[in-house]
Scaffold this active site. Structure first.
Site, PDB file in Angstrom:
ATOM      1  N   ILE A  39       0.265  -1.340  -0.640  1.00 15.26           N
ATOM      2  CA  ILE A  39       0.341   0.013  -0.306  1.00 15.26           C
ATOM      3  C   ILE A  39       0.989   1.392   0.676  1.00 15.26           C
ATOM      4  CG2 ILE A  39      -1.646  -1.120   1.209  1.00 15.26           C
ATOM      5  CD1 ILE A  39      -1.340  -0.198   4.220  1.00 15.26           C
ATOM      6  N   ASP A  47      10.347  18.288  10.298  1.00 16.39           N
ATOM      7  CA  ASP A  47       9.352  17.484   9.184  1.00 16.39           C
ATOM      8  C   ASP A  47       7.944  17.593   9.090  1.00 16.39           C
ATOM      9  OD1 ASP A  47       9.485  16.054   7.010  1.00 16.39           O
ATOM     10  OD2 ASP A  47       9.490  14.446   7.899  1.00 16.39           O
ATOM     11  N   GLY A 101      11.593   1.525   1.734  1.00 14.69           N
ATOM     12  CA  GLY A 101      10.904   0.059   1.553  1.00 14.69           C
ATOM     13  C   GLY A 101       9.989   0.248   1.045  1.00 14.69           C
TER      14      GLY A 101
END
EC number: 2.7.11.1
Length: 448
Positions: A49, A162, A55
């Site tokens: 998904i 972030d 990764g």
């Protein structure tokens, strides 16, 4: 194409949460005798998904409870392994409102795996769903929560670094926390309190750009070490992005990525707060003026900032009922689309949040109490390690491993360094990390 969508180059998919037993295991897992890939004793690995430099993100299922989870898989031979660092930061955060639960970390065949709670869409996905503008009421409900979310992160001696809409997700539809705004992805977080000396990290300059250029603070553009003030300034830029539909420094072109980021920073500095917040309530400008004036070492007055918005919320006659702009729209999920029913908003949750708002209003504006560290719950594991892992004054550090998202249509993120002149036209200031695949848009095509 509509101008609101011109500067939106995003790709990637993602995010997560699970259920079941929590743990950090060294026991290897992989394919069972039936060929089913397993993580730990009870998590079955399902369809892909999401993906990124870390990764893959897979949909998973807890076979003991039949609940869906998200599973991050990182190759053990990764050039820049970071999953264990993220796990450690989640552990450091512990239990808190809007913090994803982590249920398992350990090996899975040739991968390291982390099992997390499955969450709903990101604010960026919901922004798309709402034609790329949020109402003032929705932005205020988001802002009030995210100030508290950032206060909690800071109370755990971490700065986030972030801020972007892709890193804030609602709960999974049907879940009791479905309308709570969650904060995810602590790959760029850093400890601002030295664990050895218990003192604030020193002020430094000539630092690499860490974060997402569209939202990062002006001081970050100037190469200054980040602290708590920078997280809050980035939030302010994101709030205005939601209200305006775009920011004045979006869509800037340059021959190199380094030049582009320089232009973004220059435009931010040249845009007066009054112009950025024009035609919106004065509180938005007051917020930005306050956070930009904070000293590097100064603890922000989170109560004052919350009260700015709760008072405005009350003056407008709004009810904190979680009736966001996306309520009633069909929300995409990795396990099928879900109609967001207004009736699903919990009255009890709404009352609880109103109580919290009232509590905040009763506190003095100069009160600077830290978030209660006693909220930590030992069975909620979360984590990451604080480390300034990325150097170089010309590198923009992005999610998970310090590399830039250049709108890679296959992986969602790119390994291209900021100095690379290629694909400047499709470079985006944001790093997508939502839990499901987003529609890709190419800036090159949009700017023709």
């Amino acid at each position: 194409m509509d101008n609101k969508k011109k500067d939106k180059d995003k790709s990637d998919d993602r995010m997560a949460r699970p259920s079941g037993r929590s743990g950090h295991s060294t026991r290897g897992t992989g394919s069972s005798s039936s060929g089913v890939l397993m993580v730990g004793p009870n998590f079955r690995v399902g369809k892909k998904i999401g993906c990124g430099n870390f990764g893959e993100l897979r949909l998973g299922k807890n076979l003991y409870t039949n609940e869906y989870v998200a599973i991050k898989l990182e190759p053990m031979k990764s050039r820049a392994p970071q999953l264990h660092l993220e796990y450690r930061f989640y552990k450091q955060l512990g239990s808190g409102d809007g913090i994803p639960q982590v249920y398992y970390f350990g090996p899975c065949g040739k991968y390291n795996a982390m099992v997390l709670e499955l969450l709903g869409p990101s604010l960026e996905d919901l922004f798309d769903l709402c034609d790329r503008t949020f109402s003032l009421k929705t932005v205020l409900m988001i802002a009030i929560q995210l100030i508290s979310r950032m206060e909690y992160v800071h109370s755990k001696n971490l700065i986030y670094r972030d801020v972007k809409p892709e890193n804030f997700l609602i709960g999974r539809p049907g879940n009791k926390a479905q309308q709570v705004i969650h904060i995810i992805d602590f790959g760029l977080a850093k400890e601002y309190i030295d664990p050895e000396t218990k003192k604030h990290i020193p002020y430094r300059e000539h630092k690499s750009l860490t974060g997402t250029a569209r939202y990062m603070s002006i001081n970050t553009h100037l190469g200054k070490e980040q602290s708590r003030r920078d997280d809050l300034e980035a939030l302010g830029h994101m709030f205005m992005y939601f209200l305006r539909g775009s920011l004045p420094w979006q869509g800037l072109k340059a021959d190199t990525l380094k030049e582009r980021y320089q232009k973004i920073g220059d435009t931010k500095r040249a845009t007066p707060i009054e112009v950025l917040c024009e035609n919106f309530p004065e509180e938005m400008a007051t917020y930005l003026r306050y956070v930009r004036r904070l000293d590097f070492f100064e603890k922000p007055d989170y109560d004052y900032l919350r009260k700015l918005f709760t008072d405005l919320f009350d003056r407008k006659g709004y009810m904190f009922d979680y009736e966001y702009d996306w309520i009633g729209k069909q929300l995409p999920t990795p396990v099928g689309a879900v109609q967001q029913d207004p009736a699903l908003s919990s009255n009890r949750e709404a009352h609880q949040h109103r109580d919290k708002i009232q509590q905040s209003k009763n506190q003095s504006a100069d009160h600077r109490a830290a978030w209660d560290s006693q909220q930590a719950n030992p069975h909620h594991l979360r984590a990451h390690l604080a480390a300034d892992r990325h150097g170089g004054s010309v590198q923009v550090v992005s999610s998970t491993n310090g590399e830039l998202n250049t709108d890679d249509p296959t992986a969602g993120r790119s390994n291209a360094p900021i100095t690379a002149p290629t694909e400047v036209e499709v470079m985006d200031e944001t790093k997508c990390c939502c839990f499901f695949k987003r529609r890709k848009r190419k800036t090159i095509q949009r700017h023709k």
